[in-house]
Enzyme design. Structure first.
Site, PDB file in Angstrom:
ATOM      1  N   CYS A 104      -6.188   0.339   7.049  1.00 50.43           N
ATOM      2  CA  CYS A 104      -5.910   0.870   5.704  1.00 50.43           C
ATOM      3  C   CYS A 104      -7.022   1.830   5.274  1.00 50.43           C
ATOM      4  O   CYS A 104      -8.199   1.454   5.243  1.00 50.43           O
ATOM      5  CB  CYS A 104      -5.788  -0.285   4.710  1.00 50.43           C
ATOM      6  SG  CYS A 104      -5.442   0.251   3.011  1.00 50.43           S
ATOM      7  N   ASP A 142       0.483   3.774   1.720  1.00 55.92           N
ATOM      8  CA  ASP A 142       0.419   4.366   3.066  1.00 55.92           C
ATOM      9  C   ASP A 142       1.812   4.651   3.640  1.00 55.92           C
ATOM     10  O   ASP A 142       2.681   3.774   3.657  1.00 55.92           O
ATOM     11  CB  ASP A 142      -0.337   3.405   3.994  1.00 55.92           C
ATOM     12  CG  ASP A 142      -0.749   4.074   5.292  1.00 55.92           C
ATOM     13  OD1 ASP A 142       0.144   4.539   6.031  1.00 55.92           O
ATOM     14  OD2 ASP A 142      -1.958   4.129   5.579  1.00 55.92           O
ATOM     15  N   CYS A 171       0.853  -1.192   0.000  1.00 53.17           N
ATOM     16  CA  CYS A 171       0.000   0.000   0.000  1.00 53.17           C
ATOM     17  C   CYS A 171       0.889   1.243   0.000  1.00 53.17           C
ATOM     18  O   CYS A 171       2.014   1.234   0.487  1.00 53.17           O
ATOM     19  CB  CYS A 171      -0.898   0.011   1.238  1.00 53.17           C
ATOM     20  SG  CYS A 171      -2.089   1.379   1.231  1.00 53.17           S
ATOM     21  N   HIS A 203      -2.207  -3.767   5.172  1.00 47.26           N
ATOM     22  CA  HIS A 203      -1.987  -3.341   6.564  1.00 47.26           C
ATOM     23  C   HIS A 203      -3.322  -3.013   7.220  1.00 47.26           C
ATOM     24  O   HIS A 203      -4.246  -2.532   6.563  1.00 47.26           O
ATOM     25  CB  HIS A 203      -1.044  -2.128   6.611  1.00 47.26           C
ATOM     26  CG  HIS A 203      -1.612  -0.897   5.973  1.00 47.26           C
ATOM     27  ND1 HIS A 203      -2.198   0.115   6.686  1.00 47.26           N
ATOM     28  CD2 HIS A 203      -1.726  -0.532   4.667  1.00 47.26           C
ATOM     29  CE1 HIS A 203      -2.618   1.059   5.874  1.00 47.26           C
ATOM     30  NE2 HIS A 203      -2.360   0.688   4.627  1.00 47.26           N
ATOM     31  N   ARG A 212       2.773   4.949   6.577  1.00 47.29           N
ATOM     32  CA  ARG A 212       3.130   4.245   7.827  1.00 47.29           C
ATOM     33  C   ARG A 212       3.725   2.873   7.576  1.00 47.29           C
ATOM     34  O   ARG A 212       4.267   2.250   8.496  1.00 47.29           O
ATOM     35  CB  ARG A 212       1.875   4.102   8.711  1.00 47.29           C
ATOM     36  CG  ARG A 212       1.297   5.434   9.165  1.00 47.29           C
ATOM     37  CD  ARG A 212      -0.077   5.254   9.746  1.00 47.29           C
ATOM     38  NE  ARG A 212      -1.032   4.764   8.737  1.00 47.29           N
ATOM     39  CZ  ARG A 212      -2.292   4.444   8.985  1.00 47.29           C
ATOM     40  NH1 ARG A 212      -2.753   4.529  10.214  1.00 47.29           N
ATOM     41  NH2 ARG A 212      -3.086   4.029   8.024  1.00 47.29           N
TER      42      ARG A 212
HETATM   43 CO    CO Z   1      -3.453   1.326   3.016  1.00 45.75          CO
END
Ligand code: CO
Length: 213
Positions: A101, A44, A42, A98, A46
Protein backbone atom coordinates in the site's frame (compact mmCIF):
# COMPACT_ATOMS: atom_id res chain seq x y z
CA UNK A 1 -7.83 1.24 -20.58
CA UNK A 2 -6.53 4.36 -22.29
CA UNK A 3 -9.35 6.87 -22.69
CA UNK A 4 -12.70 7.93 -21.30
CA UNK A 5 -14.28 7.10 -24.67
CA UNK A 6 -13.07 3.55 -24.17
CA UNK A 7 -14.64 3.46 -20.70
CA UNK A 8 -17.99 4.62 -22.09
CA UNK A 9 -17.81 2.12 -24.93
CA UNK A 10 -17.02 -0.73 -22.51
CA UNK A 11 -19.89 0.42 -20.30
CA UNK A 12 -22.38 0.02 -23.17
CA UNK A 13 -21.06 -3.47 -23.89
CA UNK A 14 -21.29 -4.41 -20.20
CA UNK A 15 -24.84 -3.08 -19.76
CA UNK A 16 -26.06 -4.87 -22.90
CA UNK A 17 -24.45 -8.16 -21.80
CA UNK A 18 -25.96 -7.87 -18.33
CA UNK A 19 -29.40 -7.11 -19.76
CA UNK A 20 -29.15 -10.12 -22.09
CA UNK A 21 -28.03 -12.53 -19.37
CA UNK A 22 -30.60 -11.35 -16.85
CA UNK A 23 -33.37 -9.18 -18.37
CA UNK A 24 -34.72 -8.23 -14.93
CA UNK A 25 -31.31 -7.28 -13.46
CA UNK A 26 -31.57 -3.48 -13.70
CA UNK A 27 -35.29 -3.46 -12.84
CA UNK A 28 -34.56 -5.23 -9.58
CA UNK A 29 -31.88 -2.69 -8.63
CA UNK A 30 -33.67 0.42 -9.86
CA UNK A 31 -35.84 1.08 -6.80
CA UNK A 32 -33.79 0.02 -3.82
CA UNK A 33 -30.59 -1.48 -2.55
CA UNK A 34 -30.24 -4.03 0.23
CA UNK A 35 -26.54 -4.88 0.47
CA UNK A 36 -25.40 -7.16 3.28
CA UNK A 37 -21.87 -5.74 3.32
CA UNK A 38 -20.15 -2.42 3.92
CA UNK A 39 -16.65 -2.40 2.47
CA UNK A 40 -14.12 0.19 3.67
CA UNK A 41 -11.12 -0.09 1.40
CA UNK A 42 -8.08 1.69 0.01
CA UNK A 43 -8.48 3.94 -3.04
CA UNK A 44 -5.71 1.95 -4.78
CA UNK A 45 -6.70 1.03 -8.37
CA UNK A 46 -5.27 -2.48 -7.98
CA UNK A 47 -7.82 -3.41 -5.33
CA UNK A 48 -11.17 -3.53 -7.16
CA UNK A 49 -13.52 -4.74 -4.43
CA UNK A 50 -16.45 -6.17 -6.41
CA UNK A 51 -14.15 -7.89 -8.86
CA UNK A 52 -11.86 -9.60 -6.33
CA UNK A 53 -14.76 -11.12 -4.36
CA UNK A 54 -16.99 -11.88 -7.36
CA UNK A 55 -19.72 -9.48 -6.22
CA UNK A 56 -22.41 -7.79 -8.32
CA UNK A 57 -23.92 -4.29 -8.26
CA UNK A 58 -26.18 -4.13 -5.21
CA UNK A 59 -24.07 -6.48 -3.11
CA UNK A 60 -21.63 -4.07 -1.39
CA UNK A 61 -22.05 -0.58 0.09
CA UNK A 62 -18.68 1.11 -0.29
CA UNK A 63 -16.32 3.68 1.16
CA UNK A 64 -12.72 4.08 0.01
CA UNK A 65 -9.93 6.40 1.05
CA UNK A 66 -6.13 6.39 1.17
CA UNK A 67 -5.02 3.42 3.30
CA UNK A 68 -8.58 2.38 4.30
CA UNK A 69 -8.80 4.45 7.45
CA UNK A 70 -11.67 4.99 9.89
CA UNK A 71 -10.99 8.41 11.42
CA UNK A 72 -13.37 9.68 14.08
CA UNK A 73 -13.40 13.23 12.69
CA UNK A 74 -14.05 12.08 9.10
CA UNK A 75 -17.75 12.74 8.55
CA UNK A 76 -17.56 11.22 5.10
CA UNK A 77 -16.65 7.77 6.42
CA UNK A 78 -18.85 8.13 9.51
CA UNK A 79 -21.87 9.12 7.38
CA UNK A 80 -21.39 6.05 5.21
CA UNK A 81 -21.06 3.95 8.37
CA UNK A 82 -24.19 5.38 9.95
CA UNK A 83 -26.30 4.93 6.82
CA UNK A 84 -24.99 1.40 6.26
CA UNK A 85 -25.68 0.31 9.85
CA UNK A 86 -28.79 2.27 10.80
CA UNK A 87 -30.70 2.27 7.51
CA UNK A 88 -29.34 -0.49 5.29
CA UNK A 89 -28.66 -2.71 8.31
CA UNK A 90 -25.63 -4.41 6.79
CA UNK A 91 -24.67 -7.66 8.49
CA UNK A 92 -20.92 -7.37 7.93
CA UNK A 93 -18.42 -4.52 7.74
CA UNK A 94 -15.14 -5.31 6.03
CA UNK A 95 -12.07 -3.11 6.32
CA UNK A 96 -9.79 -4.33 3.56
CA UNK A 97 -6.20 -3.13 3.36
CA UNK A 98 -3.64 -4.45 0.90
CA UNK A 99 0.02 -5.35 0.80
CA UNK A 100 2.34 -2.86 -0.97
CA UNK A 101 0.00 0.00 0.00
CA UNK A 102 1.48 3.32 -1.13
CA UNK A 103 -0.22 5.15 1.75
CA UNK A 104 1.42 2.89 4.31
CA UNK A 105 4.82 3.23 2.61
CA UNK A 106 4.48 7.01 2.57
CA UNK A 107 3.55 6.99 6.27
CA UNK A 108 6.81 5.20 7.08
CA UNK A 109 8.82 7.90 5.31
CA UNK A 110 9.50 11.58 5.98
CA UNK A 111 6.60 13.99 5.36
CA UNK A 112 6.54 15.41 1.83
CA UNK A 113 6.38 19.19 1.56
CA UNK A 114 4.44 18.87 -1.72
CA UNK A 115 1.67 16.81 -0.07
CA UNK A 116 0.69 18.92 2.92
CA UNK A 117 -2.93 17.70 3.06
CA UNK A 118 -2.15 14.05 2.44
CA UNK A 119 0.49 14.22 5.20
CA UNK A 120 -2.24 14.93 7.70
CA UNK A 121 -4.30 11.98 6.54
CA UNK A 122 -1.25 9.72 6.93
CA UNK A 123 -0.49 11.03 10.42
CA UNK A 124 -2.86 8.44 11.92
CA UNK A 125 -0.82 5.64 10.37
CA UNK A 126 2.38 7.12 11.76
CA UNK A 127 0.72 6.93 15.20
CA UNK A 128 -0.16 3.26 14.63
CA UNK A 129 3.50 2.68 13.76
CA UNK A 130 4.57 4.34 17.04
CA UNK A 131 2.17 2.03 18.89
CA UNK A 132 3.87 -1.05 17.41
CA UNK A 133 7.31 0.38 16.67
CA UNK A 134 9.32 -2.37 18.41
CA UNK A 135 7.51 -5.15 16.57
CA UNK A 136 7.76 -3.44 13.17
CA UNK A 137 11.39 -2.36 13.54
CA UNK A 138 12.34 -5.96 14.44
CA UNK A 139 11.95 -6.93 10.75
CA UNK A 140 15.22 -6.64 8.79
CA UNK A 141 13.52 -6.22 5.44
CA UNK A 142 11.84 -2.89 4.69
CA UNK A 143 9.01 -4.59 2.74
CA UNK A 144 8.29 -6.81 5.74
CA UNK A 145 8.04 -3.66 7.87
CA UNK A 146 5.62 -2.05 5.38
CA UNK A 147 3.46 -5.13 5.15
CA UNK A 148 3.27 -5.71 8.90
CA UNK A 149 2.08 -2.11 9.26
CA UNK A 150 -0.52 -2.83 6.54
CA UNK A 151 -1.85 -5.65 8.75
CA UNK A 152 -1.70 -3.67 11.99
CA UNK A 153 -3.42 -0.70 10.33
CA UNK A 154 -6.37 -2.91 9.37
CA UNK A 155 -6.63 -4.25 12.93
CA UNK A 156 -6.49 -0.66 14.22
CA UNK A 157 -9.39 0.39 11.95
CA UNK A 158 -11.55 -2.50 13.19
CA UNK A 159 -10.97 -1.31 16.75
CA UNK A 160 -11.74 2.26 15.63
CA UNK A 161 -15.09 1.05 14.23
CA UNK A 162 -15.90 -0.66 17.52
CA UNK A 163 -15.25 2.65 19.32
CA UNK A 164 -18.00 4.49 17.39
CA UNK A 165 -21.44 5.16 18.85
CA UNK A 166 -22.98 3.74 15.65
CA UNK A 167 -21.44 0.30 16.16
CA UNK A 168 -21.86 0.17 19.94
CA UNK A 169 -25.53 1.12 19.72
CA UNK A 170 -26.19 -1.40 16.95
CA UNK A 171 -24.34 -4.15 18.82
CA UNK A 172 -26.44 -3.45 21.89
CA UNK A 173 -29.79 -3.31 20.07
CA UNK A 174 -29.34 -5.66 17.11
CA UNK A 175 -26.38 -7.90 17.99
CA UNK A 176 -24.56 -6.89 14.78
CA UNK A 177 -22.90 -6.12 12.41
CA UNK A 178 -19.77 -8.26 12.58
CA UNK A 179 -16.51 -6.42 11.83
CA UNK A 180 -13.86 -8.07 9.64
CA UNK A 181 -10.28 -6.89 9.02
CA UNK A 182 -8.81 -8.28 5.81
CA UNK A 183 -5.63 -7.77 3.78
CA UNK A 184 -5.61 -8.25 0.00
CA UNK A 185 -2.47 -9.42 -1.80
CA UNK A 186 -1.91 -7.29 -4.91
CA UNK A 187 0.76 -9.87 -5.88
CA UNK A 188 -1.52 -12.94 -5.80
CA UNK A 189 -5.13 -11.72 -5.53
CA UNK A 190 -5.69 -13.58 -2.25
CA UNK A 191 -7.43 -12.03 0.78
CA UNK A 192 -6.11 -12.91 4.25
CA UNK A 193 -8.45 -12.38 7.25
CA UNK A 194 -6.66 -10.69 10.18
CA UNK A 195 -9.30 -9.98 12.82
CA UNK A 196 -13.04 -10.41 13.50
CA UNK A 197 -14.95 -8.45 16.15
CA UNK A 198 -18.58 -9.10 17.04
CA UNK A 199 -21.21 -7.81 19.44
CA UNK A 200 -20.23 -10.24 22.20
CA UNK A 201 -16.58 -9.11 22.20
CA UNK A 202 -15.44 -6.85 25.01
CA UNK A 203 -14.43 -3.28 24.12
CA UNK A 204 -11.75 -1.58 26.17
CA UNK A 205 -13.76 0.31 28.87
CA UNK A 206 -12.29 3.72 28.04
CA UNK A 207 -13.88 3.46 24.56
CA UNK A 208 -17.27 2.26 25.79
CA UNK A 209 -20.20 4.67 25.83
CA UNK A 210 -21.55 5.30 29.30
CA UNK A 211 -25.18 4.20 29.49
CA UNK A 212 -27.49 7.12 30.29
CA UNK A 213 -30.08 6.03 32.86
CO1 CO B 1 -3.35 1.43 -0.49
Amino acid sequence: MQSCDELLQKNKVWAAKKQKEDPDFFNRLADKQSPKFLWIGCSDSRVAPEIVVGAEPGDIFMHRNIANQVIHTDFNCLSVLQYAVSILKVEHIIVCGHYNCGGIKAALDKQRSDLLITNKWLMHIKNTYRLHQDEIDAFDDQNDRFNRLVELNVVEQIHALSHTSVIQESWRENGGPTLHGWVYGVHDGIITPMITLKATDEINPIFQYRQVK
